[in-house]
Design a protein around this motif. Structure first.
Motif, short mmCIF file in Angstrom:
data_model
loop_
_atom_site.label_atom_id
_atom_site.label_comp_id
_atom_site.label_asym_id
_atom_site.label_seq_id
_atom_site.Cartn_x
_atom_site.Cartn_y
_atom_site.Cartn_z
N ALA A 35 0.83 -1.21 0.00
CA ALA A 35 0.00 0.00 0.00
C ALA A 35 0.87 1.26 0.00
O ALA A 35 0.56 2.24 -0.68
N ALA A 36 1.96 1.22 0.75
CA ALA A 36 2.87 2.36 0.79
C ALA A 36 3.58 2.54 -0.55
O ALA A 36 3.74 3.67 -1.03
N ARG A 37 3.99 1.44 -1.15
CA ARG A 37 4.68 1.52 -2.44
C ARG A 37 3.75 2.04 -3.53
O ARG A 37 4.18 2.74 -4.46
N ILE A 151 -7.66 -15.03 6.51
CA ILE A 151 -8.66 -14.08 6.03
C ILE A 151 -8.77 -12.90 6.99
O ILE A 151 -8.88 -11.74 6.57
N GLY A 152 -8.72 -13.20 8.30
CA GLY A 152 -8.79 -12.15 9.30
C GLY A 152 -7.62 -11.18 9.20
O GLY A 152 -7.81 -9.96 9.26
N ALA A 153 -6.41 -11.71 9.04
CA ALA A 153 -5.23 -10.86 8.92
C ALA A 153 -5.32 -9.96 7.69
O ALA A 153 -5.02 -8.76 7.75
N THR A 154 -5.76 -10.55 6.57
CA THR A 154 -5.88 -9.77 5.33
C THR A 154 -6.98 -8.72 5.44
O THR A 154 -6.78 -7.55 5.10
N LEU A 158 -6.52 -4.58 5.50
CA LEU A 158 -7.11 -3.76 4.44
C LEU A 158 -8.11 -2.75 5.02
O LEU A 158 -8.11 -1.57 4.63
N PHE A 159 -8.94 -3.20 5.94
CA PHE A 159 -9.91 -2.29 6.55
C PHE A 159 -9.20 -1.21 7.37
O PHE A 159 -9.66 -0.07 7.43
N LEU A 163 -10.41 2.18 6.40
CA LEU A 163 -11.31 2.74 7.42
C LEU A 163 -10.68 2.56 8.80
O LEU A 163 -11.15 1.75 9.60
N PRO A 164 -9.64 3.31 9.10
CA PRO A 164 -8.88 3.05 10.35
C PRO A 164 -9.70 3.24 11.62
O PRO A 164 -9.62 2.42 12.54
N VAL A 165 -10.49 4.31 11.71
CA VAL A 165 -11.24 4.58 12.94
C VAL A 165 -12.31 3.51 13.15
O VAL A 165 -12.47 2.97 14.26
N PHE A 166 -13.05 3.19 12.10
CA PHE A 166 -14.09 2.15 12.19
C PHE A 166 -13.47 0.82 12.59
O PHE A 166 -14.02 0.09 13.43
N THR A 167 -12.34 0.49 11.99
CA THR A 167 -11.67 -0.79 12.30
C THR A 167 -11.25 -0.84 13.76
O THR A 167 -11.43 -1.86 14.42
#
Length: 201
Positions: A35-37, A151-154, A158-159, A163-167
């Protein structure tokens, strides 16, 4: 010391990524690096290496081996034990790497205590789930647990980026629910044991 809304957003993002490392150590770091790249995720000073080709290749290789290893009966439990200290470090690194514009005096305590802590709580919850699954099914359901963890880690990584605050709020609610459930199980068993001892007396 003033903390801007952007700084709070970075803290929420960091804690979300830290929680994801409790499921898989390398996969959330790999996602953050990509994501950073791609320009979607800013990295803090001293963490630009996370988006380098060498880091992405190393993290990708490690993520593949880690994910596959959890499908091997017996090895998955061994990894849970060995990975626990590494999870705390990964949680701290993941959270600190994205806390842009956060003063170091705030960033490192939050990354180590909160980031490492939430990663440890997530790891502990999944390890207990795997152990219970192993006892109840003789290890037959452990591959299913491994798929859910991947699946949880991925998904959480991503969330956390999108959506950092919601996560973060969702994770806090989930951890609160897990803590209450564990408390009921623990204290419920103690109450039952006390009743049985009272009846015997």
């Amino acid at each position: 010391m003033d903390i801007s809304p952007e700084s709070l957003l970075g803290i929420a993002l960091g804690l979300g990524l830290a929680a994801a490392t409790g499921f898989r150590i390398f996969l959330p770091l790999l996602i953050a690096g990509f994501a950073a790249r791609a320009g979607y995720l800013p990295l803090g000073d001293g963490f630009q290496w996370l988006a380098s080709p060498t880091a992405l290749f190393t993290l990708g290789t490690a993520a593949v081996f880690e994910t596959l290893a959890y499908f091997i009966p017996g090895v998955d439990h061994l990894l849970d034990v060995l990975a626990s200290p590494a999870t705390l470090v990964a949680g701290a690194v993941a959270s600190a790497s994205v806390m842009v514009d956060v003063p170091p005096a705030v960033m490192w305590p939050v990354a180590i205590i909160a980031g490492g802590g939430i990663a440890g709580l997530t790891k502990g919850s999944t390890a207990l789930l795997r152990a219970k699954s192993g006892v109840l099914t003789g290890g037959l359901a452990n591959p299913v647990v491994s798929i859910v963890e991947t699946i949880g880690a991925t998904g959480i990584a991503l969330f956390a980026i999108l959506l950092p605050v919601f996560t973060l709020l969702a994770l806090l609610a989930l951890l609160y629910w897990v803590a209450r459930l564990a408390g009921r199980v623990l204290f419920g068993r103690r109450a039952q044991a006390s009743k049985r001892s009272g009846i015997r007396q």
